[in-house]
Each structure stands twice: as C-alpha cells, then as structure tokens.
Design a protein around this motif. Structure first.
Motif, short mmCIF file in Angstrom:
data_model
loop_
_atom_site.label_atom_id
_atom_site.label_comp_id
_atom_site.label_asym_id
_atom_site.label_seq_id
_atom_site.Cartn_x
_atom_site.Cartn_y
_atom_site.Cartn_z
N ILE A 39 13.77 30.34 -11.09
CA ILE A 39 14.19 30.79 -12.40
C ILE A 39 14.69 29.66 -13.29
O ILE A 39 14.42 29.64 -14.50
N HIS A 40 15.41 28.69 -12.73
CA HIS A 40 15.94 27.60 -13.55
C HIS A 40 14.82 26.70 -14.08
O HIS A 40 14.87 26.22 -15.22
N ASP A 42 11.78 27.80 -14.63
CA ASP A 42 11.10 28.64 -15.62
C ASP A 42 11.83 28.63 -16.96
O ASP A 42 11.20 28.54 -18.02
N LEU A 43 13.17 28.74 -16.92
CA LEU A 43 13.95 28.71 -18.17
C LEU A 43 13.81 27.36 -18.86
O LEU A 43 13.65 27.29 -20.10
N GLU A 78 20.32 32.75 -21.10
CA GLU A 78 19.97 33.56 -19.92
C GLU A 78 20.64 33.04 -18.65
O GLU A 78 20.47 33.62 -17.59
N ASP A 79 21.39 31.95 -18.75
CA ASP A 79 22.08 31.38 -17.59
C ASP A 79 23.39 30.77 -18.08
O ASP A 79 23.53 29.55 -18.17
#
Length: 243
Positions: A39-40, A42-43, A78-79
C-alpha cells in the motif's frame, strides 16, 4: 558530541513515511518499507504520477544520468500520522548514489547538494505544489550552538515532528520534539490498546494530561473511537475546547 563533524545542517523533519525512487533497466522503480510492493508503494506511485508528465520524465532522466536514487518523505491523506497536513505532498530529502555504500556515510553531502540544486532548477519550471525539497532551517558550527537549539526545542510544544541533523561527513540523526513524542505516546500506548482490547490502559498515562486524554476517549462511543485516528481524536478535543 563525540560523533558529529561540524558544520551541521538542521533540516525540517516532516511526518510522513520514507520512500525511494530509482531507475532500473530504464524504468522507474518505486520502493518503501523495504519492498517494491504494498500500500505504501502504491500511495507513493499514485502521488508521483499526479506530477506533470514532463516533470516525471525530467526526474527520471536526472536519476538515470547520475545513477542515483531520490529519497522522499511521503505525506498522504490516506496514511496519516501525528502531525496534521492539509494536503498530500512529496518532500525530496536527498539524492543518493546507487552503490552498496558511500564509504560508511549515510549520504555524500556534496553529491546530494549538487543534484538537489539541479532538481530545484527543474522544479522552478513547473507550476505544482505537490513536490518540493525539504527545508534546511539553519547550519550550526559548534556543539554549543546545537545544544542551544535542542534545549529550545525541548522547552517548546509547537506542532512538528522535530528536525534532522546532517553533519559534514554525511552522518544523519533525528531529533523528535515534545509535541510529537507526547501525541505518539497517546496514540501508541493509550488509543491503540483501547481500540484493540476495549479497556482504557490508565496505567500507561504518564501525567494528568494523558489521563484527561484517556477520560475523553472513555466519553466517546467505542465504535467511534475504533474508527478514529489520533488526528480525528485531536480534532474532536479541539472542537470541544479541550486542547
């Protein structure tokens, strides 16, 4: 005092996560958290691809020509972490050669400074507020000067993570300020255990303010707490005049 080689740069420590951009076989490679997946990554990739295409190409060319990688602090809505940001951002921290080591240094300061200057020239040609080079607050020449800055930071409670020290040999270390440490403790040792186990860990409260924070959590619906980040809880407290 026994390690630093002066002069020492003091840089802003942004509160995101670390990511690396490089070029392998003429293709951009995105990495974070010791992997090129997840996910990191991807972000990070999604934010980078929001940059103008010509700028993406210029950055790719800069990395390929110099056989180096670019180190980022990624700020994503988003994080979120401890410090609140109003928008996503890519902070460029350094440019590092693609070698197994740089003679025992964390970075080659002259190399990074030269390539960051080249990047700055490139960025000036584009109208985007999504990417910038992290700020160097000041440079100090003695341990006494540095100690005075550290003491000032220890006695303040302003909303920041802290700062990064970079000495003339490329050695780097982080200093975290009281505001960040306080709220990180409340997140890690009070909020998250309560979310996980359903019981407020009053034993982890270090002072009266921590206890007030814990009491506030107890005043909320448990389902709301479980869906909230530390930033959400801070906003709720501020809205009620508790901070």
């Amino acid at each position: 005092a026994n390690t630093l080689s002066f002069p020492v740069e003091i840089r802003t420590k942004e509160n995101g996560y670390l990511a690396i951009l490089g070029v392998i076989n003429e293709e951009l490679v995105f990495a974070s958290k010791s992997t090129t997946e997840g996910i990191h990554v991807d972000l990070f990739k999604k934010l980078f691809h929001r940059l103008p295409e010509n700028l993406q190409a210029k950055i790719k060319d800069l990395l390929a020509r110099n056989n180096c990688s670019m180190i980022f602090e990624v700020i994503s809505q988003e994080d979120t972490h401890i410090i609140k940001y109003d928008q996503d951002h890519l902070y460029v921290l350094d440019m590092i050669q693609n070698t197994l080591d740089v003679n025992g240094k964390h970075i080659d300061v002259p190399f990074s400074r030269e390539k960051l200057a080249e990047l700055y020239t490139i960025l000036q040609k584009y109208d985007t507020d999504l990417i910038s080079i992290v700020k160097t607050v000041q440079q100090v020449s003695t341990m006494d000067e540095l100690q005075a800055i550290i003491n000032e930071e220890l006695n303040s409670f302003h909303e920041s993570e802290g700062f990064v020290l970079v000495d003339s040999n490329g050695f780097m270390t982080k200093f975290k300020g009281p505001y960040y440490n306080t709220w990180k403790h409340r997140r890690n040792r009070i909020l998250e255990p309560y979310q996980k186990f359903g019981k407020i860990p009053y034993g982890n409260c270090k002072n009266e303010d921590d206890t007030k924070f814990a009491d506030f959590l107890g005043s909320l619906d448990y389902d709301v707490v479980c869906k909230s980040t530390i930033l959400d809880i801070k906003d709720m407290m501020e809205n009620q005049g508790l901070l």
